[in-house]
Design a protein around this motif. Structure first.
Motif, PDB file in Angstrom:
ATOM      1  N   ALA A 125       6.234  40.789 -60.707  1.00 44.00           N
ATOM      2  CA  ALA A 125       7.544  40.817 -60.044  1.00 44.00           C
ATOM      3  C   ALA A 125       7.978  39.414 -59.629  1.00 44.00           C
ATOM      4  O   ALA A 125       9.136  39.026 -59.828  1.00 44.00           O
ATOM      5  CB  ALA A 125       7.499  41.737 -58.831  1.00 44.00           C
ATOM      6  N   LEU A 126       7.060  38.657 -59.056  1.00 45.97           N
ATOM      7  CA  LEU A 126       7.391  37.295 -58.624  1.00 45.97           C
ATOM      8  C   LEU A 126       7.702  36.393 -59.818  1.00 45.97           C
ATOM      9  O   LEU A 126       8.637  35.581 -59.767  1.00 45.97           O
ATOM     10  CB  LEU A 126       6.235  36.705 -57.812  1.00 45.97           C
ATOM     11  CG  LEU A 126       6.014  37.311 -56.422  1.00 45.97           C
ATOM     12  CD1 LEU A 126       4.747  36.746 -55.797  1.00 45.97           C
ATOM     13  CD2 LEU A 126       7.221  37.024 -55.524  1.00 45.97           C
ATOM     14  N   PHE A 127       6.926  36.545 -60.884  1.00 45.16           N
ATOM     15  CA  PHE A 127       7.171  35.762 -62.092  1.00 45.16           C
ATOM     16  C   PHE A 127       8.542  36.101 -62.681  1.00 45.16           C
ATOM     17  O   PHE A 127       9.313  35.207 -63.063  1.00 45.16           O
ATOM     18  CB  PHE A 127       6.077  36.037 -63.119  1.00 45.16           C
ATOM     19  CG  PHE A 127       6.346  35.438 -64.481  1.00 45.16           C
ATOM     20  CD1 PHE A 127       6.172  34.078 -64.701  1.00 45.16           C
ATOM     21  CD2 PHE A 127       6.781  36.236 -65.533  1.00 45.16           C
ATOM     22  CE1 PHE A 127       6.428  33.523 -65.951  1.00 45.16           C
ATOM     23  CE2 PHE A 127       7.036  35.694 -66.786  1.00 45.16           C
ATOM     24  CZ  PHE A 127       6.858  34.330 -66.993  1.00 45.16           C
ATOM     25  N   GLY A 128       8.851  37.394 -62.738  1.00 47.33           N
ATOM     26  CA  GLY A 128      10.141  37.820 -63.282  1.00 47.33           C
ATOM     27  C   GLY A 128      11.306  37.321 -62.466  1.00 47.33           C
ATOM     28  O   GLY A 128      12.303  36.841 -63.017  1.00 47.33           O
ATOM     29  N   MET A 129      11.209  37.412 -61.129  1.00 52.90           N
ATOM     30  CA  MET A 129      12.309  36.962 -60.274  1.00 52.90           C
ATOM     31  C   MET A 129      12.443  35.440 -60.290  1.00 52.90           C
ATOM     32  O   MET A 129      13.563  34.917 -60.203  1.00 52.90           O
ATOM     33  CB  MET A 129      12.105  37.454 -58.843  1.00 52.90           C
ATOM     34  CG  MET A 129      12.264  38.956 -58.663  1.00 52.90           C
ATOM     35  SD  MET A 129      13.760  39.634 -59.442  1.00 52.90           S
ATOM     36  CE  MET A 129      15.054  38.672 -58.645  1.00 52.90           C
ATOM     37  N   ALA A 130      11.320  34.735 -60.393  1.00 53.15           N
ATOM     38  CA  ALA A 130      11.392  33.273 -60.505  1.00 53.15           C
ATOM     39  C   ALA A 130      12.154  32.885 -61.767  1.00 53.15           C
ATOM     40  O   ALA A 130      13.011  31.984 -61.748  1.00 53.15           O
ATOM     41  CB  ALA A 130       9.990  32.675 -60.522  1.00 53.15           C
TER      42      ALA A 130
ATOM     43  N   ASP B 207      -0.413  46.698 -53.496  1.00 59.30           N
ATOM     44  CA  ASP B 207      -1.801  46.924 -53.867  1.00 59.30           C
ATOM     45  C   ASP B 207      -2.248  45.816 -54.813  1.00 59.30           C
ATOM     46  O   ASP B 207      -1.422  45.161 -55.455  1.00 59.30           O
ATOM     47  CB  ASP B 207      -1.953  48.282 -54.559  1.00 59.30           C
ATOM     48  CG  ASP B 207      -1.617  49.440 -53.637  1.00 59.30           C
ATOM     49  OD1 ASP B 207      -1.797  49.279 -52.413  1.00 59.30           O
ATOM     50  OD2 ASP B 207      -1.151  50.487 -54.146  1.00 59.30           O
ATOM     51  N   LYS B 208      -3.561  45.625 -54.896  1.00 63.65           N
ATOM     52  CA  LYS B 208      -4.083  44.634 -55.835  1.00 63.65           C
ATOM     53  C   LYS B 208      -3.797  45.094 -57.262  1.00 63.65           C
ATOM     54  O   LYS B 208      -4.037  46.235 -57.619  1.00 63.65           O
ATOM     55  CB  LYS B 208      -5.584  44.442 -55.641  1.00 63.65           C
ATOM     56  CG  LYS B 208      -5.937  43.758 -54.321  1.00 63.65           C
ATOM     57  CD  LYS B 208      -7.425  43.524 -54.205  1.00 63.65           C
ATOM     58  CE  LYS B 208      -7.760  42.795 -52.904  1.00 63.65           C
ATOM     59  NZ  LYS B 208      -9.219  42.556 -52.767  1.00 63.65           N
ATOM     60  N   GLY B 209      -3.268  44.184 -58.066  1.00 60.28           N
ATOM     61  CA  GLY B 209      -2.909  44.529 -59.434  1.00 60.28           C
ATOM     62  C   GLY B 209      -1.867  43.562 -59.956  1.00 60.28           C
ATOM     63  O   GLY B 209      -1.659  42.486 -59.379  1.00 60.28           O
TER      64      GLY B 209
ATOM     65  N   LYS C 264       5.184  53.648 -63.853  1.00 59.89           N
ATOM     66  CA  LYS C 264       6.073  54.331 -62.898  1.00 59.89           C
ATOM     67  C   LYS C 264       6.009  53.701 -61.509  1.00 59.89           C
ATOM     68  O   LYS C 264       5.920  54.390 -60.488  1.00 59.89           O
ATOM     69  CB  LYS C 264       5.747  55.830 -62.824  1.00 59.89           C
ATOM     70  CG  LYS C 264       6.027  56.578 -64.113  1.00 59.89           C
ATOM     71  CD  LYS C 264       5.822  58.065 -63.955  1.00 59.89           C
ATOM     72  CE  LYS C 264       6.179  58.802 -65.243  1.00 59.89           C
ATOM     73  NZ  LYS C 264       5.998  60.272 -65.131  1.00 59.89           N
ATOM     74  N   VAL C 265       6.076  52.381 -61.479  1.00 60.22           N
ATOM     75  CA  VAL C 265       6.103  51.637 -60.216  1.00 60.22           C
ATOM     76  C   VAL C 265       7.233  50.610 -60.264  1.00 60.22           C
ATOM     77  O   VAL C 265       7.665  50.186 -61.338  1.00 60.22           O
ATOM     78  CB  VAL C 265       4.766  50.920 -59.932  1.00 60.22           C
ATOM     79  CG1 VAL C 265       3.660  51.925 -59.680  1.00 60.22           C
ATOM     80  CG2 VAL C 265       4.394  49.985 -61.080  1.00 60.22           C
ATOM     81  N   THR C 266       7.698  50.205 -59.096  1.00 59.06           N
ATOM     82  CA  THR C 266       8.755  49.192 -58.898  1.00 59.06           C
ATOM     83  C   THR C 266      10.037  49.508 -59.679  1.00 59.06           C
ATOM     84  O   THR C 266      10.821  48.607 -59.973  1.00 59.06           O
ATOM     85  CB  THR C 266       8.271  47.771 -59.265  1.00 59.06           C
ATOM     86  OG1 THR C 266       8.016  47.685 -60.672  1.00 59.06           O
ATOM     87  CG2 THR C 266       7.001  47.398 -58.502  1.00 59.06           C
ATOM     88  N   ILE C 267      10.262  50.792 -59.978  1.00 60.46           N
ATOM     89  CA  ILE C 267      11.468  51.170 -60.725  1.00 60.46           C
ATOM     90  C   ILE C 267      12.725  50.815 -59.928  1.00 60.46           C
ATOM     91  O   ILE C 267      13.694  50.272 -60.470  1.00 60.46           O
ATOM     92  CB  ILE C 267      11.459  52.683 -61.053  1.00 60.46           C
ATOM     93  CG1 ILE C 267      10.225  53.060 -61.873  1.00 60.46           C
ATOM     94  CG2 ILE C 267      12.743  53.077 -61.780  1.00 60.46           C
ATOM     95  CD1 ILE C 267      10.119  52.377 -63.202  1.00 60.46           C
TER      96      ILE C 267
END
Length: 285
Positions: free
Chosen positions: A248-253, A240-242, A168-171
């Motif tokens: 997110a960066l991998f997905g957007m790249a 936060d660390k995790g 339930k994050v970055t939705i």
């Protein structure tokens, strides 16, 4: 994204192994979702199953009443998904803009830790579609290559979407990425139009289609994904660390890279249609 025609006896041994691998990952994903719903009582994930069932039902209806061509059926269902998802994203954004300012909507805390009304359900529903589409392409072999890009693309989306839904994050971030479905509408319209035999690039309808294709590609896909990537980089220190930021960066790249390839394919297709139309005009003269 372009879909392969599938099938054929000339498949390499590496290519033939791609199907079982991606089918295995899809089955593992399905087991994970059912486990969360049944044993961890995550009823909020049920829209994933509803999405899968809805698009599979649409597949059956189109196959029975319109055409039995697997690629045509798959493209029509993809068009349906793009239309529903893009409309949902626009409505979610408009609804949220009536409750808060635009600047506050795109604050880091809003995008990462808050979920806009109906955003979670919309993401679940779209996740169900990607699972259905992966299943349909594997079932009818609507892919090519020993590492099919379309299957890899769907696998990455399923992993990113499902992890976000579980945690339930970055939705809201993921909802923003789905604005690209506005462009997908015209990609699928073009494919359906060509499969239906309407290939006259000189008609006003086709010219308008291409204008909308390019406009939505630039605004809803290319620029929007670049802006999301810039936002992620600028706010990297706020995460936060995790796994959220790296994922997110991998997905957007990956999305930005696919957008470049898609733009090249789109430009080449546009040139081919213009060239074909000129040759047809010269032949008539």
């Amino acid at each position: 994204m372009a879909r392969g025609s599938g099938g054929g006896g000339g498949r390499s041994s590496k290519e033939s192994r791609a199907g079982p691998f991606f089918m295995a990952t899809l089955v593992m994903w399905g087991i994970s979702v059912f486990f969360e719903i049944l044993f961890n009582k995550r009823s909020e994930l049920v829209p994933i199953l509803i999405g899968f069932a809805f698009f599979q039902s649409a597949n059956v209806v189109i196959r029975k009443f319109v055409s039995r061509d697997p690629l045509f059926v798959n493209t029509c269902v993809s068009l349906l998904h793009s239309s529903i998802t893009s409309a949902s994203v626009v409505l979610i954004l408009l609804n949220q803009s009536t409750k808060t300012s635009i600047s506050k909507m795109f604050e880091h805390s809003q995008l990462v830790k808050v979920t806009w009304p109906w955003a979670y359900q919309a993401l679940c529903f779209s996740c169900g579609y990607f699972a259905y589409d992966q299943w349909d392409m594997l079932l009818y072999r609507l892919y090519s290559g020993w590492i099919p890009s379309i299957l890899a693309h769907h696998l990455v989306l399923l992993v990113c979407f499902t992890l976000a839904l579980y945690r339930k994050v970055t939705i809201n971030y993921l909802i923003l990425t789905l604005i690209c479905e506005l462009h997908s509408i015209f990609l699928h319209v073009r494919k359906v139009r060509r499969m239906a035999g309407l290939r006259d690039a000189g008609t006003k309808i086709v010219k308008a289609e291409w204008c909308l294709n390019w406009l939505t590609f630039v605004l809803a896909r290319l620029i929007s994904h670049i802006l999301i990537t810039v936002k992620l980089v600028r706010d990297a220190h706020k995460f936060d660390k995790g796994v959220e930021l790296p994922l997110a960066l991998f997905g957007m790249a990956g999305m930005n890279l696919l957008n470049i390839f898609l733009g090249i394919d789109l430009f080449n297709a546009f040139k081919r249609e213009i060239k074909s139309q000129k040759e047809q005009d010269n032949h008539q003269d």
